[in-house]
Design a protein around this motif. Structure first.
Motif, PDB file in Angstrom:
ATOM      1  N   LEU A   1       2.402  -0.954  -9.995  1.00  0.00           N
ATOM      2  CA  LEU A   1       2.357  -2.401 -10.152  1.00  0.00           C
ATOM      3  C   LEU A   1       2.943  -2.822 -11.496  1.00  0.00           C
ATOM      4  CD1 LEU A   1       1.486  -5.174  -9.096  1.00  0.00           C
ATOM      5  CD2 LEU A   1      -0.740  -4.777 -10.136  1.00  0.00           C
TER       6      LEU A   1
ATOM      7  N   LYS B   1      -5.824   7.687  -7.286  1.00  0.00           N
ATOM      8  CA  LYS B   1      -4.979   6.852  -6.444  1.00  0.00           C
ATOM      9  C   LYS B   1      -4.878   5.449  -7.030  1.00  0.00           C
ATOM     10  CE  LYS B   1      -4.336   5.801  -1.573  1.00  0.00           C
ATOM     11  NZ  LYS B   1      -4.890   5.947  -0.238  1.00  0.00           N
ATOM     12  N   LYS B   2      -5.982   4.934  -7.570  1.00  0.00           N
ATOM     13  CA  LYS B   2      -5.984   3.605  -8.169  1.00  0.00           C
ATOM     14  C   LYS B   2      -5.110   3.578  -9.426  1.00  0.00           C
ATOM     15  CE  LYS B   2      -8.979  -0.204  -9.236  1.00  0.00           C
ATOM     16  NZ  LYS B   2     -10.286  -0.753  -9.027  1.00  0.00           N
TER      17      LYS B   2
ATOM     18  N   GLN C   1      -1.509   3.356  -8.386  1.00  0.00           N
ATOM     19  CA  GLN C   1      -1.197   2.005  -7.932  1.00  0.00           C
ATOM     20  C   GLN C   1      -1.008   1.053  -9.111  1.00  0.00           C
ATOM     21  OE1 GLN C   1      -4.561   1.316  -5.330  1.00  0.00           O
ATOM     22  NE2 GLN C   1      -3.387   1.879  -3.499  1.00  0.00           N
TER      23      GLN C   1
END
Length: 175
Positions: free
Chosen positions: A13, A5-6, A9
């Motif tokens: 970004l 999930k990171k 992200q």
């Protein structure tokens, strides 16, 4: 699962940052599509104060002075008498002066034209399509276009009568 999930992200970004950098660079450095001196002037299709739609191609074979302006722009308002005087002087010699009003409603422009006695063609650019095609930033901006349709000179800022006259004379003599 938390690590995946990171990563997603971070990728999102980075994509947002790249889009932002591209948008800023486009604004700062401009686009290659904006016409420059020596290039063919951009086309337009704009409604005139006369109720007809006008295009750049209808002025082919004539030298053109294309002035982007607004009633909210004090330098634009101040140079209108000079543009009118030059239209009166040069129109019989195949020079067309075209005022393109930027972003205002028809009633505002009609009132201004009636008060100032402007007789040269005034076209309306309410959605700023011509502004984008010509890459106009500050106003007034004036494009001097040869009879062959190529941009001879671009002037950003207010024009006085003498400067305008000299620039048009150069344009006419360049035929």
């Amino acid at each position: 699962m938390g690590k995946s999930k990171k990563s997603v992200q971070i990728v999102i970004l980075l994509a947002i940052i790249l889009v932002g950098v591209y948008a800023v660079a486009t604004v700062v450095f401009g686009s290659d599509e904006v016409p420059k001196v020596g290039q063919k002037a951009a086309d337009f299709e704009l409604l005139g104060m006369d109720g007809s739609v006008h295009t750049m191609s209808e002025y082919e074979g004539k030298a053109r002075v294309i002035n982007f302006w607004g009633t909210y722009c004090p330098p634009c308002v101040r140079e209108m008498p000079a543009l009118q005087a030059q239209w009166e002087k040069w129109s019989s010699q195949g020079v067309e002066i075209i005022g393109i009003n930027v972003g205002e409603n028809k009633m505002t422009v009609e009132n201004f034209v009636a008060q100032t006695g402007v007789k040269f063609p005034i076209l309306m650019d309410p959605k700023r399509d011509a502004v984008a095609s010509f890459g106009v930033g500050p106003m007034p901006t004036t494009f001097f276009v040869s009879a062959s349709g190529k941009i001879d000179h671009i002037r950003i800022g207010e024009l006085d009568l003498n400067t305008l006259d000299k620039q048009i004379e150069q344009l006419v003599n360049a035929k």
